[in-house]
Design a protein around this motif. Sequence first.
Motif: not given
Length: 270
Positions: A204-217
Motif C-alpha cells: 500500500f505505502f510503496a504503491w502510494l509513493v512510487a506509483r502515485i506521488l512519484l508520477f505527480v513529481y
Amino acid sequence: MLVPPFPHIAGSATDLVKSHLLSDAVIPYASIVAGILVCKVVYNFTQLFGALYFKSYAGLNRVQRIEWSNRGISTVHALFIAAMSLYFVFWSDLYADYQTNGFVTFRSSALSTFTLGVSVGYFIADLAMIMWLYPSLGGMEYVIHHSLSGIAVAYAMFSGEGQLYTFMVLISEVTTPEINMRWFLDTVGLKRSHAYLINGIVIFFAWLVARILLFVYMFYHVYLHYDQVMQMHAFGFLLVFVVPSVLAAMNLMWFGKILKGLKKTLAKKQ
C-alpha cells in the motif's frame, strides 16, 4: 538533485562499459541480449531454488511453476532497475539542473543506456512468456503495460531522449517484489499469516509513493522543463506524455484494488 556520494564509482562503471567492454554502437543491442540471458538464468535458478527449499513447490502444476519462475525474474529485474533508476534520478549528476552540457531531455551515458537495454531485454522476455501462456500470467492490462513500457524504454535507450523521465517511471518497479511476495505467500499457504498482512501494508505505502506521488513529481518536473521537452522528437514528446499518463491511470485503478484488498484483510484480522 543530490550529488552522488561516490561519484568516482559511477564514473568508473561508465568508463568500464564504454571504453573497455562495449562501444557506443554495440551497447544497446548487447544490453538487450544480456537482459534476455539474465532472465533465462534466473528462470532456471528459481526452479531449482523452489524445488530444493519449498515442499509445496512439488505440488504446483505446470503453469504455477512457470509463474513461480516468471515472478522470480520480475523480482530480480525490479530490484536492479529500481536501484539504478533511483541512482540516476536522485544521486547521479547526469541529469542535474546545475549541469550545463545541454538540455536534460537529451542527456545520456554509456551506463544509463546499458541499464535501459537490460530492462528492454526483460520486457521482451516477460511479454513473450505472457503471450505464450495468455492469459495465465496476466490479462490484457499486462500486455498493454509491458508493450508501452518496452516501447518507451527502447526509444529512450536508442535515441538518448527523455532518459530521465524513463528512469522516473521505472522507479515504480520498486513495488514489484512486494506484489510477487504476496503471490508466493499465497501459493505456499501463508495467506493468513502476519507476513502476508505486513506485506500488504508495505504494498500500500510503496504503491502510494512510487506509483502515485512519484508520477505527480514527474509531471511537475516535465512542467518545469517544458521548454526542453518541446525540443524532443515528436515521437519522444508523445511518449513523455502518453505512456506515463496511461500508466498513471492503470496505477490508480490497481491502487483502488490494493486498498480494497487491504481493507478486507484487516477486517478479517479484527
